[in-house]
Design a protein around this motif. Structure first.
Motif, PDB file in Angstrom:
ATOM      1  N   LYS A  71      -0.166  -6.645   5.116  1.00 37.97           N
ATOM      2  CA  LYS A  71      -0.343  -6.588   6.579  1.00 37.97           C
ATOM      3  C   LYS A  71      -1.571  -7.368   7.027  1.00 37.97           C
ATOM      4  N   SER A  72      -2.573  -7.472   6.141  1.00 38.30           N
ATOM      5  CA  SER A  72      -3.826  -8.137   6.543  1.00 38.30           C
ATOM      6  C   SER A  72      -3.732  -9.641   6.485  1.00 38.30           C
ATOM      7  N   GLU A 115       1.431   1.693  -1.333  1.00 36.80           N
ATOM      8  CA  GLU A 115       0.754   1.660  -0.029  1.00 36.80           C
ATOM      9  C   GLU A 115      -0.367   0.618  -0.027  1.00 36.80           C
ATOM     10  N   TYR A 116      -1.097   0.528  -1.143  1.00 39.10           N
ATOM     11  CA  TYR A 116      -2.190  -0.434  -1.268  1.00 39.10           C
ATOM     12  C   TYR A 116      -1.658  -1.854  -1.100  1.00 39.10           C
ATOM     13  N   ARG A 117      -0.581  -2.167  -1.793  1.00 40.09           N
ATOM     14  CA  ARG A 117       0.006  -3.504  -1.723  1.00 40.09           C
ATOM     15  C   ARG A 117       0.526  -3.775  -0.300  1.00 40.09           C
ATOM     16  N   GLN A 118       1.188  -2.803   0.305  1.00 45.98           N
ATOM     17  CA  GLN A 118       1.696  -2.981   1.673  1.00 45.98           C
ATOM     18  C   GLN A 118       0.547  -3.232   2.650  1.00 45.98           C
ATOM     19  N   GLN A 119      -0.556  -2.533   2.468  1.00 49.91           N
ATOM     20  CA  GLN A 119      -1.735  -2.704   3.308  1.00 49.91           C
ATOM     21  C   GLN A 119      -2.271  -4.136   3.197  1.00 49.91           C
ATOM     22  N   LEU A 120      -2.292  -4.651   1.987  1.00 53.84           N
ATOM     23  CA  LEU A 120      -2.760  -6.018   1.759  1.00 53.84           C
ATOM     24  C   LEU A 120      -1.854  -7.038   2.446  1.00 53.84           C
ATOM     25  N   GLU A 141      -6.007  -2.951  -8.876  1.00 57.18           N
ATOM     26  CA  GLU A 141      -6.174  -3.461  -7.503  1.00 57.18           C
ATOM     27  C   GLU A 141      -6.093  -4.987  -7.491  1.00 57.18           C
ATOM     28  N   LYS A 178      -4.309   6.841  -6.489  1.00 57.08           N
ATOM     29  CA  LYS A 178      -4.500   7.479  -5.183  1.00 57.08           C
ATOM     30  C   LYS A 178      -5.843   8.212  -5.133  1.00 57.08           C
ATOM     31  N   LEU A 183      -4.925   5.529  -1.618  1.00 59.44           N
ATOM     32  CA  LEU A 183      -3.573   5.066  -1.300  1.00 59.44           C
ATOM     33  C   LEU A 183      -2.794   5.015  -2.600  1.00 59.44           C
TER      34      LEU A 183
END
Length: 66
Positions: A65-66, A58-63, A19, A49, A54
């Motif tokens: 976006k923030s 997906e985890y990296r993409q989520q980060l 992470e 996951k 995630l």
């Protein structure tokens, strides 16, 4: 007490390290897989996951976006 097996503890530690690498580097996921001690990207993704809810991607993409 952690209330988990040694294997689960090690897996959690590896996922936590992953992470950090996903959040603070631009390393490819397959390189992060190796850096945290997995040989199979598929196995790493499956365990990631399980613990993070995630996929690594997906985890990296989520980060991002923030």
């Amino acid at each position: 007490m952690h209330h988990c097996t040694i294997t689960e503890y090690i897996q959690k530690q590896r996922i936590h390290q992953a992470e950090k690498l996903l959040a603070h580097t631009e390393l490819p996921i397959n390189e992060i897989t190796r850096k945290v001690g997995y040989q199979s990207a598929g196995r790493f993704s499956e365990l990631f996951k399980r613990y993070a809810d995630l996929t690594p991607k997906e985890y990296r993409q989520q980060l991002l976006k923030s």
